[in-house]
Design a protein around this motif. Structure first.
Motif, short mmCIF file in Angstrom:
data_model
loop_
_atom_site.label_atom_id
_atom_site.label_comp_id
_atom_site.label_asym_id
_atom_site.label_seq_id
_atom_site.Cartn_x
_atom_site.Cartn_y
_atom_site.Cartn_z
N ASP A 141 6.59 57.05 25.20
CA ASP A 141 7.90 57.63 25.12
C ASP A 141 8.95 57.65 26.81
N CYS A 142 7.73 56.72 27.39
CA CYS A 142 8.25 57.19 28.34
C CYS A 142 8.04 55.83 29.13
N VAL A 143 9.84 55.63 29.73
CA VAL A 143 9.62 54.04 30.33
C VAL A 143 9.29 53.83 31.81
N HIS A 144 9.09 53.24 32.46
CA HIS A 144 8.36 53.36 34.14
C HIS A 144 8.01 52.72 34.21
N ASP A 145 7.93 51.78 35.82
CA ASP A 145 7.10 51.03 36.28
C ASP A 145 5.87 51.34 36.08
N CYS A 146 4.69 50.81 36.46
CA CYS A 146 2.94 51.30 36.77
C CYS A 146 2.43 50.60 37.74
N ILE A 147 2.13 51.25 38.51
CA ILE A 147 0.32 50.70 39.50
C ILE A 147 -0.46 50.95 38.77
N PHE A 148 -1.33 49.78 38.92
CA PHE A 148 -2.41 49.76 38.53
C PHE A 148 -3.44 50.05 39.63
N LEU A 149 -4.39 50.71 40.32
CA LEU A 149 -5.79 51.15 40.66
C LEU A 149 -7.14 50.27 39.95
N VAL A 150 -7.64 48.38 39.92
CA VAL A 150 -8.83 47.54 39.00
C VAL A 150 -9.72 47.98 40.51
N CYS A 151 -10.82 48.20 39.37
CA CYS A 151 -11.29 48.72 40.30
C CYS A 151 -12.95 47.21 40.26
N ASP A 152 -13.25 46.78 41.58
CA ASP A 152 -13.79 45.19 41.02
C ASP A 152 -15.31 45.13 40.73
#
Length: 152
Positions: A98-109
């Protein structure tokens, strides 16, 4: 860090929120879409269309094509029910549809887990830079690779 507040859903509440968001976008919540969302939201790590198709095929006792799952996932991304990790060609359920926004993902290698964080100041600067370069309808996809706290 500038952030905004939103409600994080889980379990049945997440499914209800996702269904509401999809239907409010003018789409139907079909049985197959519901099953794809259940499989996606049940994954601890980002899931590919092939992961989801395989899980569905096993549970359904019939083959579910990855192309069918891709179409549904694309619909989910467009309706804000899922987010796509571009570098892995994998998806995660959005726990606040219900919340539209941009995201930042922290991806574990190491373990592959993706943690979603919000920082509206960072994404606003990325949008601004893209718009200054002449881009329209900017959709930032920001992924930071490294090692999560558990793996470090």
């Amino acid at each position: 860090m500038p952030v905004h507040a939103h409600t994080h859903h889980s379990g049945d509440d997440l499914t209800v929120a996702a269904r509401g968001a999809l239907e409010s976008s003018g789409e139907q919540w079909t049985a197959l879409r519901a099953r794809v969302f259940d499989v996606l939201s049940g994954h601890a790590k980002p899931a590919s269309a092939y992961d989801i198709a395989e899980a569905l095929s096993k549970s359904e006792g019939r083959r579910i094509a990855a192309n069918t799952v891709y179409r549904i996932l694309d619909l989910f991304v467009g309706a804000n029910l899922a987010r796509k990790l571009e570098s892995a060609n994998a998806y995660v359920a959005n726990d606040h549809p219900d919340c539209v926004h941009d995201c930042i993902f922290l991806v574990c290698d190491d373990c592959g887990r993706a943690t979603h964080i919000d920082d509206d100041a960072v994404t606003a600067r990325v949008r601004g830079a893209a718009e200054n370069a002449g881009f329209q309808e900017v959709r930032p996809v920001i992924e930071v690779r490294g090692r999560c706290e558990d793996c470090a």
